[in-house]
Design a protein around this motif. Structure first.
Motif, PDB file in Angstrom:
ATOM      1  N   LEU A 111       0.837  -1.198   0.000  1.00 24.49           N
ATOM      2  CA  LEU A 111       0.000   0.000   0.000  1.00 24.49           C
ATOM      3  C   LEU A 111       0.874   1.251   0.000  1.00 24.49           C
ATOM      4  CD1 LEU A 111      -2.523  -1.162   2.727  1.00 24.49           C
ATOM      5  CD2 LEU A 111      -3.048  -0.827   0.314  1.00 24.49           C
ATOM      6  N   SER A 112       0.375   2.293  -0.629  1.00 27.12           N
ATOM      7  CA  SER A 112       1.147   3.532  -0.609  1.00 27.12           C
ATOM      8  C   SER A 112       0.999   4.177   0.771  1.00 27.12           C
ATOM      9  CB  SER A 112       0.648   4.482  -1.706  1.00 27.12           C
ATOM     10  OG  SER A 112      -0.680   4.808  -1.457  1.00 27.12           O
ATOM     11  N   THR A 113       1.874   5.129   1.061  1.00 22.58           N
ATOM     12  CA  THR A 113       1.975   5.613   2.440  1.00 22.58           C
ATOM     13  C   THR A 113       0.710   6.315   2.928  1.00 22.58           C
ATOM     14  OG1 THR A 113       3.254   7.372   1.430  1.00 22.58           O
ATOM     15  CG2 THR A 113       4.455   5.808   2.779  1.00 22.58           C
ATOM     16  N   LYS A 146     -10.771  -6.608   1.785  1.00 21.14           N
ATOM     17  CA  LYS A 146     -11.732  -6.468   0.690  1.00 21.14           C
ATOM     18  C   LYS A 146     -12.012  -4.993   0.414  1.00 21.14           C
ATOM     19  CE  LYS A 146     -16.448  -7.777  -0.514  1.00 21.14           C
ATOM     20  NZ  LYS A 146     -17.698  -8.356  -0.007  1.00 21.14           N
ATOM     21  N   SER A 147     -12.214  -4.244   1.505  1.00 21.79           N
ATOM     22  CA  SER A 147     -12.551  -2.831   1.325  1.00 21.79           C
ATOM     23  C   SER A 147     -11.386  -2.077   0.685  1.00 21.79           C
ATOM     24  CB  SER A 147     -12.950  -2.256   2.683  1.00 21.79           C
ATOM     25  OG  SER A 147     -12.453  -0.964   2.844  1.00 21.79           O
ATOM     26  N   LEU A 148     -10.146  -2.412   1.061  1.00 25.03           N
ATOM     27  CA  LEU A 148      -8.983  -1.793   0.407  1.00 25.03           C
ATOM     28  C   LEU A 148      -8.977  -2.124  -1.081  1.00 25.03           C
ATOM     29  CD1 LEU A 148      -6.195  -2.479   3.043  1.00 25.03           C
ATOM     30  CD2 LEU A 148      -6.893  -0.227   2.216  1.00 25.03           C
ATOM     31  N   ALA A 149      -9.269  -3.393  -1.407  1.00 28.32           N
ATOM     32  CA  ALA A 149      -9.265  -3.791  -2.813  1.00 28.32           C
ATOM     33  C   ALA A 149     -10.346  -3.051  -3.580  1.00 28.32           C
ATOM     34  CB  ALA A 149      -9.459  -5.305  -2.920  1.00 28.32           C
ATOM     35  N   GLU A 150     -11.519  -2.898  -2.957  1.00 28.41           N
ATOM     36  CA  GLU A 150     -12.611  -2.213  -3.649  1.00 28.41           C
ATOM     37  C   GLU A 150     -12.313  -0.730  -3.871  1.00 28.41           C
ATOM     38  OE1 GLU A 150     -16.409  -5.051  -2.411  1.00 28.41           O
ATOM     39  OE2 GLU A 150     -16.027  -3.212  -1.314  1.00 28.41           O
ATOM     40  N   GLN A 151     -11.510  -0.140  -2.965  1.00 28.75           N
ATOM     41  CA  GLN A 151     -11.101   1.263  -3.171  1.00 28.75           C
ATOM     42  C   GLN A 151     -10.022   1.394  -4.235  1.00 28.75           C
ATOM     43  OE1 GLN A 151      -9.908   3.141   0.602  1.00 28.75           O
ATOM     44  NE2 GLN A 151     -11.208   1.613   1.595  1.00 28.75           N
ATOM     45  N   GLY A 152      -9.520   0.242  -4.722  1.00 23.98           N
ATOM     46  CA  GLY A 152      -8.466   0.301  -5.726  1.00 23.98           C
ATOM     47  C   GLY A 152      -7.094   0.535  -5.129  1.00 23.98           C
ATOM     48  N   ALA A 153      -6.973   0.408  -3.804  1.00 24.53           N
ATOM     49  CA  ALA A 153      -5.676   0.672  -3.183  1.00 24.53           C
ATOM     50  C   ALA A 153      -4.740  -0.519  -3.299  1.00 24.53           C
ATOM     51  CB  ALA A 153      -5.881   1.017  -1.704  1.00 24.53           C
ATOM     52  N   VAL A 161      -4.672  -6.671  -7.389  1.00 21.43           N
ATOM     53  CA  VAL A 161      -5.330  -7.959  -7.137  1.00 21.43           C
ATOM     54  C   VAL A 161      -4.320  -9.051  -6.777  1.00 21.43           C
ATOM     55  CG1 VAL A 161      -5.388  -8.690  -9.536  1.00 21.43           C
ATOM     56  CG2 VAL A 161      -7.115  -9.524  -7.957  1.00 21.43           C
ATOM     57  N   PHE A 162      -3.131  -9.015  -7.340  1.00 25.41           N
ATOM     58  CA  PHE A 162      -2.126 -10.044  -7.031  1.00 25.41           C
ATOM     59  C   PHE A 162      -1.619  -9.897  -5.609  1.00 25.41           C
ATOM     60  CE2 PHE A 162      -1.979  -8.985 -11.450  1.00 25.41           C
ATOM     61  CZ  PHE A 162      -2.318 -10.206 -11.980  1.00 25.41           C
ATOM     62  N   CYS A 163      -1.412  -8.636  -5.230  1.00 25.75           N
ATOM     63  CA  CYS A 163      -0.949  -8.380  -3.883  1.00 25.75           C
ATOM     64  C   CYS A 163      -2.022  -8.790  -2.901  1.00 25.75           C
ATOM     65  CB  CYS A 163      -0.622  -6.907  -3.728  1.00 25.75           C
ATOM     66  SG  CYS A 163       0.707  -6.425  -4.816  1.00 25.75           S
ATOM     67  N   ARG A 164      -3.258  -8.527  -3.274  1.00 25.58           N
ATOM     68  CA  ARG A 164      -4.362  -8.902  -2.423  1.00 25.58           C
ATOM     69  C   ARG A 164      -4.365 -10.403  -2.160  1.00 25.58           C
ATOM     70  NH1 ARG A 164     -10.712  -8.645  -3.400  1.00 25.58           N
ATOM     71  NH2 ARG A 164     -11.186  -9.671  -1.435  1.00 25.58           N
ATOM     72  N   VAL A 165      -4.099 -11.158  -3.228  1.00 25.98           N
ATOM     73  CA  VAL A 165      -4.084 -12.607  -3.100  1.00 25.98           C
ATOM     74  C   VAL A 165      -2.981 -13.037  -2.129  1.00 25.98           C
ATOM     75  CG1 VAL A 165      -3.379 -14.637  -4.406  1.00 25.98           C
ATOM     76  CG2 VAL A 165      -5.259 -13.222  -5.215  1.00 25.98           C
ATOM     77  N   GLN A 166      -1.856 -12.322  -2.127  1.00 28.77           N
ATOM     78  CA  GLN A 166      -0.793 -12.663  -1.164  1.00 28.77           C
ATOM     79  C   GLN A 166      -1.252 -12.434   0.269  1.00 28.77           C
ATOM     80  OE1 GLN A 166       1.972 -14.272  -2.197  1.00 28.77           O
ATOM     81  NE2 GLN A 166       0.796 -14.109  -4.069  1.00 28.77           N
ATOM     82  N   LEU A 167      -1.934 -11.306   0.484  1.00 31.50           N
ATOM     83  CA  LEU A 167      -2.460 -11.043   1.825  1.00 31.50           C
ATOM     84  C   LEU A 167      -3.452 -12.126   2.219  1.00 31.50           C
ATOM     85  CD1 LEU A 167      -2.967  -7.204   1.554  1.00 31.50           C
ATOM     86  CD2 LEU A 167      -1.349  -8.394   3.029  1.00 31.50           C
TER      87      LEU A 167
END
Lengths: 286, 286, 286, 286, 286
Positions: D85-87, D151-158, D161-167
């Motif tokens: 995530l960005s700062t 999920k909410s971070l992903a929906e905000q576009g932050a 999707v690949f990084c999300r899968v790692q989390l």
């Protein structure tokens, strides 16, 4: 087989003989040793020996598993390349496949302390060999070359990024196998444990030879020698198994496995000729 | 069951008999053997035998686990294909599913040293069979065909690249299972260990028969034979378990497992007929 | 508890009694049995029994681990679906979650040899049940339905392809757990080993009863019976542990675990009612 | 330390005393017990006790490994969030990190049968706590909240999707660790095994006290009591190790580990204050 | 070597001497101790000692495996970076590679309780070092820096997202290895077990010295001392192995392994100079 424990058995023979001689000359002066003392010592030694055998066998079997993984991942690498690349990259696939064969031979030699460059596998291009000379760890350098070949394919657009990642994972597994084999090779098994065992076996034999001094020498000496040989041979077997890359008959047959990989890869590549498989040894002496 | 250790038990019978005969004729000349000597030897043998049994069982159980993984990954392969491909690829799915069945039978035959091509599973297309003839390792060649089928689906655009990578991982696991089964099959268990054990058992029996020479032969001989049979049978069980792909009753039932996979895959494919499951053996003799 | 080894203990009682009777009548004719013989046999039996107990326990514990993985992956499946799908797919998530509950109950019943369709979990839709009837392996058919539900979500565009692959991996793990439980259930533990053990225990008891014939019957018989009961009960414990899906008190409590999964899934889905957790058994008799 | 086996040792003391008393009064009526009987029983008990110790230790060590994984995955979760995530999402990262700390404390309490909500960690927001009240399994509910935050971070576009899968994979591992700890906690170790062991120890002590009745009471009683204490203490150690989440000194120190995680996470988040590490216990009594 | 068990052996010497003295003075008053009692105790001790040795060895071997994984993943990290990044990022690769070397040295120092910042590896930039000062767990802070370097590469567009995820997985494995090493380092092995063992060994030696009091002191004392030394040395070996990061000769050679990693990484980076490999110890004293 008995050659290997000649020294120990000889010492035992001498001990038995001298105690028997003592019995004749200073009969009555030798201590009474109840048989329970060596009997309990023998049981204790069996238990400690069993632990040692078990750990050594596990090292040996782990080494065999590692080379089994190398077989699997080498095959997988070629099948993946053929599946991911279109047929026009036939030659690059062959080049990577051949380098993989060379890697297997090189890893085997390197584990045994031989210089991998002295073996001519005919699988490396001249420029690959020249790059190796600067590296201490030749197999690691060959993996680096594999990684750079895959990089070059990716940069040419021949390889989808996801497929590339799969090839990368196969390389990671190969680096892992290499490191695990090196770990077994460089880790010294606690040597003191073996010293204690030997001390205990000698103590056992001395007490046993005193305890059964009434048995006639013709029966006593062979009995002592056989029991001693049994203990020392099991210990020797454990000792040989624990270091499975030492150019001994009980070694993991790394060259034969590399040969199998060569045959598999050459057949997968559709080549017309391949070496004969290494003859399995019909009798396996430790 | 006793048939298997007939030779050894016969030798023991002869030893017991001859020592008893000796007792009558040269009574007084036989050495006094304190019972502690065979007792300690018997304990040592139990410990070494227990280690051997444990290692053999682990090989056998690992072999069974490998075939369990093959069941899982074969099912997974078909479920994944059905999930990833649209219904118009029904026939390709069936083709890959059938080849997977053939692979299972071929791997089983190949591990047992039989020629996989002599079994007619009805699951391979004629062109697939013809390609196999050039390969020494038929199951590996079948995996290569599976990989190329998946490649062809990907090239037709029927398969998303991520889904393709999942199928690829399933194939990698199948190649792994194959290699692990081959590893167990080709790795010779250190034979010297068994020689030591046999030597120790004979030494134990000789000392025991001397130690209990005062017991009447009618009791002594059966006792010796029973103890000997016990040790040799446990050793034989361990010996049979350690090589689980040798056409023996204690083998991993590879054909029956392949049959189960065939039934599962045919039902997943929605086919109307499938073979009967192999009858489980009601009594399992090693 | 002693009910379970009644037969064996009865035989031991009879042996002890008859040898004591013999001592009175043919006193002097019975062989002299040095105590060392049964003592060594007892040690050997302990070692072999310990190996058996260890292997049986490992099978049981592996079975428990498998059901632990099923708990984890069932929870993970629901959490993943809620994380990957937008809230409008609430009902599909519930449907898949309920089917997952049904799968757990069905796998438990199927492992125990019961027909999963006779249990009304209230978690399957009518059309799902009707599709099951053709399948021999109901849990496998339910996994196939889960895969097709996920496929349908992906085809509707509700599910990103990467997220889909994660769900697919969770299903692969569930198929794995299912196959591993089936493997434990269908693999017969080498029965000959148990026969040897029983033979050895009887041999031990006979030699022991001869060796301690001088001890008065009032002390000898209970001693023999207690030692025999101890050995046979440990053997029985091992026997019960080795097959953990047989409707026995020592079984893995598959229905109670499925109930826990049902409670977890229903709470994750935000439902208002759930069943009571199964009462833990306060006293665990093998 | 001896407090723990007071009852058993007391019984042993009484047995020894009464047999000694018997020797004086009915001397000549007590049976002759050859020492071989208790000696063999003692060996058998040692073997069975060793198996029990080994299994208990493995449960304890597995529990420790699980909490080691929780340490690793908690750290990984925060490092991954900071990397992906960005700062500007600094606060969300802190929120998830704090919830992770709360999860660790909650899991520890929940395993020990305490209510996680009674501990004020200061790491959960009020709305998070209110959602927990409806759930029986609080740690599972917290993992669900973590998944929804991601999920909410992903929906905000932050979040890619690949990084999300790692989390997501990190969360899957945490769910796994939780389930594995619960499995150890809820699985009852076969209690009958322990009953057999205790019965065998008493039988051993009774036969031993008869066998050494000629030894003077002043030596016999302490000897009996010491041997009994040794066996019962090893058994007690095994008993305590097998259930590692019971508020006992031999427990896995879950709260101290959660404290370590809190310190690590707070330092990774760049916070200024963190709690003191829990004092390691200098002397570890089981 | 005997220095290590001087105290215990001294006590044993004193015990043996005093019992021998007693024999002379109060001969006839000392209890009759049948040899069976110490013999059985010796067997029990061997079994318990074997369990302890086995667990300690496993801890030590696990620690060695963890450092083997660190070798593999450090090499993999550099090979992956070179494969994923174009050659213009040569310097960033070198920076990350050097930080990886520093991480290995820092982890080794940190496990041994030394301050990692006192070692000048020449591998960290000044700004990296300054950031470390605030952190208690320096290796964890270095991993965080690695993650942020990779983040920065990704944000510059130098790194494909899939490749980035692969690097991330390598970092996750390194965090895992770090956590596993810390777990072994901070988990206290149940100390009571060792106390029981020592108590049992003393009890064994006292009963043995009484049982063999008829043996002449010239033979008895050395026998007692040798058996005692054997038991105490095996126990000491186990004790040393169980904590493999304590600056002892039996330690895992973390600094030598870090040196190997440094050589490998510097050669992979194509640098011209690297340190000498650490000399393997030719004789390994525990």
């Amino acid at each position: 087989m008995f050659k290997k424990v000649r020294l120990e058995v000889g010492v035992v023979f001498a001990i038995g003989l001298s105690f028997n001689a003592l019995t004749y000359f200073v009969s009555g002066r030798l201590p009474e040793m109840p048989l329970g003392v060596p009997a309990f010592l023998g049981t204790a030694i069996s238990i400690l020996l069993s632990f040692k055998m078990s750990q050594s066998y596990e090292r040996w079997w782990e080494a065999r598993k590692i080379w089994g993984s190398i077989v699997n991942d080498s095959r997988t690498l070629v099948v993946q390349l053929q599946s991911y690349l279109s047929t026009e990259y036939r030659e690059v696939i062959a080049e990577i496949g051949h380098r993989q064969i060379a890697w297997c031979y090189a890893l085997g030699d390197s584990l045994r302390g031989l210089n991998p460059l002295t073996r001519d596998t005919g699988c490396l291009r001249v420029e690959d060999i020249s790059k190796l000379s600067k590296h201490q760890n030749k197999p690691l350098a060959l993996v680096q070359q594999q990684a750079l070949s895959i990089k070059s394919l990716a940069e040419q657009g021949a390889l989808d990024v996801f497929c590339r990642v799969q090839l990368d994972k196969t390389l990671v597994r190969l680096v892992d196998s290499m490191g695990r084999a090196e770990r077994i090779n460089t880790t010294v098994f606690p040597v003191t444990y073996r010293l204690f065992l030997h001390a205990a076996i000698y103590l056992f034999l001395i007490t046993l030879s005193i305890a059964i001094q009434d048995v006639h020498a013709i029966f006593e000496i062979p009995l002592l020698v056989l029991i001693a040989a049994l203990f020392f041979l099991v210990d020797k077997t454990a000792y040989n198994l624990q270091d499975p890359f030492r150019n001994r008959p009980s070694d993991i047959p790394v060259t034969a496995i590399a040969r199998t990989i060569e045959i598999n890869i050459r057949q997968l590549l559709g080549e017309e000729s391949w070496p004969e498989p290494a003859k399995p040894k019909t009798f396996f002496i430790l």
